[in-house]
Design a protein around this motif. Structure first.
Motif, PDB file in Angstrom:
ATOM      1  N   MET A 365      47.364  -9.539   1.299  1.00  0.00           N
ATOM      2  CA  MET A 365      46.664  -9.354   0.017  1.00  0.00           C
ATOM      3  C   MET A 365      45.399 -10.209  -0.108  1.00  0.00           C
ATOM      4  N   GLY A 366      45.094 -11.004   0.908  1.00  0.00           N
ATOM      5  CA  GLY A 366      44.048 -12.017   0.754  1.00  0.00           C
ATOM      6  C   GLY A 366      42.648 -11.466   0.602  1.00  0.00           C
ATOM      7  N   GLU A 367      42.337 -10.398   1.334  1.00  0.00           N
ATOM      8  CA  GLU A 367      40.949  -9.942   1.383  1.00  0.00           C
ATOM      9  C   GLU A 367      40.711  -8.664   0.551  1.00  0.00           C
ATOM     10  N   HIS A 368      41.648  -7.700   0.603  1.00  0.00           N
ATOM     11  CA  HIS A 368      41.436  -6.456  -0.161  1.00  0.00           C
ATOM     12  C   HIS A 368      41.438  -6.730  -1.661  1.00  0.00           C
ATOM     13  N   PHE A 369      42.268  -7.686  -2.076  1.00  0.00           N
ATOM     14  CA  PHE A 369      42.338  -8.017  -3.498  1.00  0.00           C
ATOM     15  C   PHE A 369      41.198  -8.961  -3.850  1.00  0.00           C
ATOM     16  N   LYS A 370      40.575  -8.667  -4.991  1.00  0.00           N
ATOM     17  CA  LYS A 370      39.461  -9.492  -5.448  1.00  0.00           C
ATOM     18  C   LYS A 370      39.779 -10.045  -6.830  1.00  0.00           C
ATOM     19  N   CYS A 371      39.063 -11.092  -7.178  1.00  0.00           N
ATOM     20  CA  CYS A 371      39.086 -11.567  -8.562  1.00  0.00           C
ATOM     21  C   CYS A 371      37.657 -11.495  -9.081  1.00  0.00           C
ATOM     22  N   MET A 372      37.485 -10.836 -10.209  1.00  0.00           N
ATOM     23  CA  MET A 372      36.184 -10.882 -10.893  1.00  0.00           C
ATOM     24  C   MET A 372      36.386 -11.590 -12.230  1.00  0.00           C
ATOM     25  N   ALA A 373      35.541 -12.592 -12.489  1.00  0.00           N
ATOM     26  CA  ALA A 373      35.615 -13.294 -13.773  1.00  0.00           C
ATOM     27  C   ALA A 373      34.390 -12.922 -14.607  1.00  0.00           C
ATOM     28  N   LEU A 374      34.633 -12.617 -15.873  1.00  0.00           N
ATOM     29  CA  LEU A 374      33.566 -12.248 -16.813  1.00  0.00           C
ATOM     30  C   LEU A 374      33.611 -13.246 -17.953  1.00  0.00           C
ATOM     31  N   ARG A 375      32.459 -13.580 -18.508  1.00  0.00           N
ATOM     32  CA  ARG A 375      32.536 -14.563 -19.600  1.00  0.00           C
ATOM     33  C   ARG A 375      31.584 -14.232 -20.738  1.00  0.00           C
ATOM     34  N   ARG A 376      31.953 -14.790 -21.887  1.00  0.00           N
ATOM     35  CA  ARG A 376      31.070 -14.717 -23.060  1.00  0.00           C
ATOM     36  C   ARG A 376      31.011 -16.106 -23.689  1.00  0.00           C
ATOM     37  N   GLY A 377      29.769 -16.518 -23.974  1.00  0.00           N
ATOM     38  CA  GLY A 377      29.613 -17.784 -24.694  1.00  0.00           C
ATOM     39  C   GLY A 377      29.553 -18.975 -23.761  1.00  0.00           C
ATOM     40  N   ASP A 378      29.678 -20.110 -24.380  1.00  0.00           N
ATOM     41  CA  ASP A 378      29.516 -21.366 -23.670  1.00  0.00           C
ATOM     42  C   ASP A 378      30.835 -21.719 -22.973  1.00  0.00           C
ATOM     43  N   VAL A 379      31.003 -21.219 -21.756  1.00  0.00           N
ATOM     44  CA  VAL A 379      32.265 -21.411 -21.027  1.00  0.00           C
ATOM     45  C   VAL A 379      31.921 -21.809 -19.594  1.00  0.00           C
TER      46      VAL A 379
END
Ligand SMILES: C[S@@+](CC[C@H](N)C(=O)[O-])C[C@H]1O[C@@H](n2cnc3c(N)ncnc32)[C@H](O)[C@@H]1O
Length: 394
Positions: A365-379
């Motif tokens: 699962m290491g490479e096919h799976f991704k994490c995308m992080a999205l943000r709003r504001g001062d974070v």
């Protein structure tokens, strides 16, 4: 689209077969109501979510060894423990706030995150779950009440995204469960793949693509700078932008972690990748015929992460990071969660190292799976992305 060299699928037991027949009858009736065909996305919606009938809407065991597939939280509590560490970084800057989890499956991710956040003294004010399946909501509640008696009062279930959410939003393998359209490029235009009835079976029939689908495919070609080859078949989630928009609208300040198997748009629509990204899972056998085993097999599609990023940016969010699951875990605190490893008895060490391999090796699962992080504001950008960030590849 069955391959002859593929191992035969296991036979469903009598009660699953009977349930599958009820789902098929329901879908045949919807096809008749619609004048003889459904778009593939409509077929997928019914097969997965018809209330009390569809794969997620009814009561079968889906996750883990007795089900059809495993997800990262089912493989190991380490996944949730590392994610909790990353959530703690965000919760600290928004003054605690809440966690909202979409599509909580068996409830194990919620358990592992809440246990870890309690250990780190970083509990959110609330842990909310937005789950479309009434059956899964009940199972999650039973599971979490039994596993976390002291923390259960913090957990609640929502039917719609909350207003003014401050904190973290988490979704593991939810994007891949959104219905997709299937299309075929021909030399004369874009065709929509629709589902029709043929005797006792469902089969695919082609029709000219409706305007929205045609425009979406032409926009992809425009971006790629070339037409897809004649005969090329692929998938597109027209529902994804709306799903992201609803999530974005509810996020006042904070960060979203989306995990799924997926690739960039160039990889998704690479010319050699005709056939698309839809996969079916039945009793731990992966195959590519979505028209059989209606309602008793999982249907799932890899994610075009450019589509996620574009939809998010349109809603005023920005991409805080994009990495493989392995990079996310290694950069996000896996080492801290493994500190007791050397003092563990050998059988536990072997079990844990097996779990780490499944979560992080490129062939697992290491490479096919991704994490995308999205943000709003001062974070802040969570520390998991300081080790590696592939946002520039989108
Ligand atoms: C593949 S399962 C993943 C479950 C769990 N997150 C895990 O990792 O084990 C997909 C989950 O998403 C839920 N789901 C699908 N569409 C959803 C939506 N639009 N909103 C919220 N949950 C959804 C399903 O009912 C199911 O719980």
């Amino acid at each position: 689209m069955q391959h002859d060299d593929r191992p035969a699928l296991p036979q469903p037991d009598a009660s699953s077969a009977e349930h599958g027949e009820r789902v098929a009858a329901f879908i045949r009736a919807r096809i008749a109501d619609s004048g003889g065909s459904l778009s593939f996305a409509e077929f997928m919606q019914h097969a997965l979510y018809a209330p009390g009938l569809g794969y997620y809407g009814a009561g079968s065991t889906k996750f883990g060894a007795d089900g059809d597939f495993v997800t990262a939280p089912e493989v190991s509590p380490l996944f949730g423990r590392v994610l909790a560490r990353q959530c703690a970084e965000v919760l600290a800057v928004v003054n605690r706030g809440a966690i909202l989890e979409y599509g909580a499956g068996s409830g194990k991710l919620a358990r592992d995150m809440l246990e870890t956040l309690a250990r780190l003294d970083a509990l959110p004010e609330r842990y909310e779950i937005l789950e479309v399946s009434a059956d899964l909501q009940e199972r999650q509640a039973r599971f979490l009440r039994a596993e976390l008696p002291d923390l259960f009062s913090r957990v609640s279930w929502l039917d719609t995204p909350p207003e003014n959410h401050t904190g973290v939003i988490v979704a593991n393998e939810v994007l891949d469960a959104l219905p997709v359209e299937r299309f075929r490029r021909s030399s004369t235009g874009v065709k929509q793949l629709r589902v029709v009835v043929d005797g006792d079976s469902f089969v695919i029939a082609e029709a000219p693509a409706p305007r929205k689908l045609e425009q979406a495919v032409l926009a992809i070609e425009n971006e790629l700078g070339q037409c897809l080859p004649a005969g090329y078949v692929s998938d597109i989630s027209l529902g994804l932008p709306g799903w992201i928009a609803a999530l974005a609208e509810s996020l006042q300040q904070g960060l979203v972690f989306l995990f799924d198997y997926g690739v960039t748009r160039r990889e998704y629509y690479a010319t050699e990748r005709s056939g698309g990204w839809l996969r079916c899972h039945f009793r731990h056998h992966a195959h590519d015929d979505p028209l059989i085993l209606a309602g008793i097999q999982d249907l799932t599609t890899w994610v075009d992460f450019n589509a996620v990023a574009e939809a998010a940016v349109r809603c005023g969010l920005n991409v805080a990071g994009y990495s493989s699951q392995a990079q996310f875990l290694l950069g996000g605190g896996l080492d801290a969660e493994m500190q007791q490893f050397s003092s563990m008895p050998l059988p536990s060490q072997l079990e844990l190292s097996g779990q780490v391999k499944t979560l992080t090796l490129p062939g697992e699962m290491g490479e096919h799976f991704k994490c995308m992080a999205l943000r709003r504001g001062d974070v802040i950008v969570p520390s998991a992305f300081t080790m590696a960030d592939r946002t520039h590849t989108l």
